[in-house]
Write a protein that holds these residues in place. Sequence first.
Motif, PDB file in Angstrom:
ATOM      1  N   THR A  64       4.908  16.773   5.513  1.00 43.71           N
ATOM      2  CA  THR A  64       3.526  16.501   5.111  1.00 43.71           C
ATOM      3  C   THR A  64       3.039  17.701   4.297  1.00 43.71           C
ATOM      4  N   ARG A 102      -0.346  13.379   1.721  1.00 38.49           N
ATOM      5  CA  ARG A 102       0.899  12.824   1.179  1.00 38.49           C
ATOM      6  C   ARG A 102       2.078  13.607   1.748  1.00 38.49           C
ATOM      7  N   ARG A 103       3.254  13.133   1.498  1.00 40.96           N
ATOM      8  CA  ARG A 103       4.445  13.880   1.916  1.00 40.96           C
ATOM      9  C   ARG A 103       5.262  14.235   0.685  1.00 40.96           C
ATOM     10  N   ASP A 157       5.842  10.082  -0.254  1.00 40.80           N
ATOM     11  CA  ASP A 157       5.032   8.913   0.100  1.00 40.80           C
ATOM     12  C   ASP A 157       3.667   9.393   0.588  1.00 40.80           C
ATOM     13  N   THR A 158       2.843   8.480   1.045  1.00 38.38           N
ATOM     14  CA  THR A 158       1.556   8.865   1.624  1.00 38.38           C
ATOM     15  C   THR A 158       1.585   8.479   3.088  1.00 38.38           C
ATOM     16  N   ARG A 159       1.064   9.362   3.935  1.00 36.25           N
ATOM     17  CA  ARG A 159       1.080   9.058   5.381  1.00 36.25           C
ATOM     18  C   ARG A 159       0.236   7.818   5.648  1.00 36.25           C
ATOM     19  N   LEU A 175       1.670  18.788  -4.858  1.00 34.67           N
ATOM     20  CA  LEU A 175       1.872  18.835  -3.412  1.00 34.67           C
ATOM     21  C   LEU A 175       2.527  20.176  -3.074  1.00 34.67           C
ATOM     22  N   ARG A 193       5.520  12.877  -5.389  1.00 36.11           N
ATOM     23  CA  ARG A 193       5.119  12.504  -4.055  1.00 36.11           C
ATOM     24  C   ARG A 193       6.245  11.693  -3.414  1.00 36.11           C
ATOM     25  N   ARG A 241      -6.443  11.993   4.092  1.00 34.50           N
ATOM     26  CA  ARG A 241      -5.191  11.245   4.006  1.00 34.50           C
ATOM     27  C   ARG A 241      -4.221  12.107   3.197  1.00 34.50           C
ATOM     28  N   ASP A 264      -4.629   9.003   8.893  1.00 31.89           N
ATOM     29  CA  ASP A 264      -5.362  10.183   8.456  1.00 31.89           C
ATOM     30  C   ASP A 264      -4.980  11.391   9.308  1.00 31.89           C
TER      31      ASP A 264
END
Length: 419
Positions: free
Chosen positions: A89, A78-79, A53-55, A39, A51, A76, A58
């Motif tokens: 993000t 991730r953060r 988290d994931t948003r 990332l 990671r 999609r 989309d």
Amino acid sequence: MRVTAAFNRLLALSGTTVREVSFEPAQITVTVALRRRRLVCADCCYSSRARYDTRIVDSTWRHLDLGRLRLVVKARLRRLACPAHGVRTEGVPFARPESGFTRDFEDLVAWLATRMDKSAVTRLVRIAWQTVGAICQRVVVDGLDHHRLDELFEIGVDEVAWRKGHRYLTLVTDHRSGKVVWGAEGKDTATLDRFFAELGAARAARLAAVSTDMGPAFLKSVTAKAPNATVCIDPFHVVKLATDALDQVRRQVWKQLRKIDPAQAKRFKGARWVLLKRPDCLTSEQAATLRRLRRHGGAAWRAYQLKESLREVFAGDLTPSETTQLLDRWCAKASRSRLEPFVTLAGTIRKHRHGILAAIRLGVNNARVEALNNKVRLITRRAYGFHSAHAALALVMLACGPITLRLPHQQTHVRPHSG
Ligand SMILES: [Zn+2]
């Protein structure tokens, strides 16, 4: 070739793989996945495998249209937790941070904005002019040469209106490259002081010449902050004042004429552009009007002759000593002209004689300075619809600054974060 593979080639979005393509009546939506595992922070080069988290929704970006259809890219994201920027993000290689458009789309819009008028751009790409302004700002942040203030020796300072109602930008030009290298909102001493603060004392001390108009605001800043620079007055600013003086005389004459001979006055009013334009740029019809004005003689014709003879002093084909001689002779003549605006102008020129002659002596290329000045004015008129000075400045930088604009098909280099 499968559709997803075909779209991979077609979109050429670096670092992504197309997963799905869906066709709607007015839009194609292409879902992509980032190929890289790491990332990357959108605002710095920090990267991590961790990671946050994931948003839950989309992210979408508008890409270049395909045929008649809009094309939207979807992914999609991730953060990650950046040590400098906190939880963010992740950045994507094909779009600038905080943008809802791909780089290719933004590069195209920026290129168009420097070459087309407002309504043509907005109609072609189907986005609001304000959005064009925001895109210009992002492209400039991304592409402006970071070393543009490093090798400055001869610079020019000028102000330009970016919006009606006396809203100004101060622009600094590198005379050697002919590019605008710095700008800010405002036109007072404090505005230019900000440039010198950014430049720093060491680089300011290397400035050999600074050219400007005859206003006291910039002169004050230059004198205080650029100790070794010769202050020059751009000759085209002097000629501009003569044009203004001529216009004043013309208006006075027209007012008097209107009282005694309205029909003649009407003809004379139309002669404005004939008088203000350079004689070698007149159409044959305008040249005939000029001949009539000459036969008519009087104050307007004398004012015209004074303006033209001053322009010739700075035409660039005289030696510095010839220029000095002619300028002094011009001032004497203007003082005796009994045309009040020209008497005042002669006084102004005498006051700034040293600076005006310094520009001639140092060979500051007046024609080039004037050409850039005209280009800047043309661009800022287009920026009148922007609501922020930053957007107007960005458009000036795109058109006149040290930045290389590439269209999507001209992109050859590997973009940051790609792969
Ligand atoms: Zn960061």
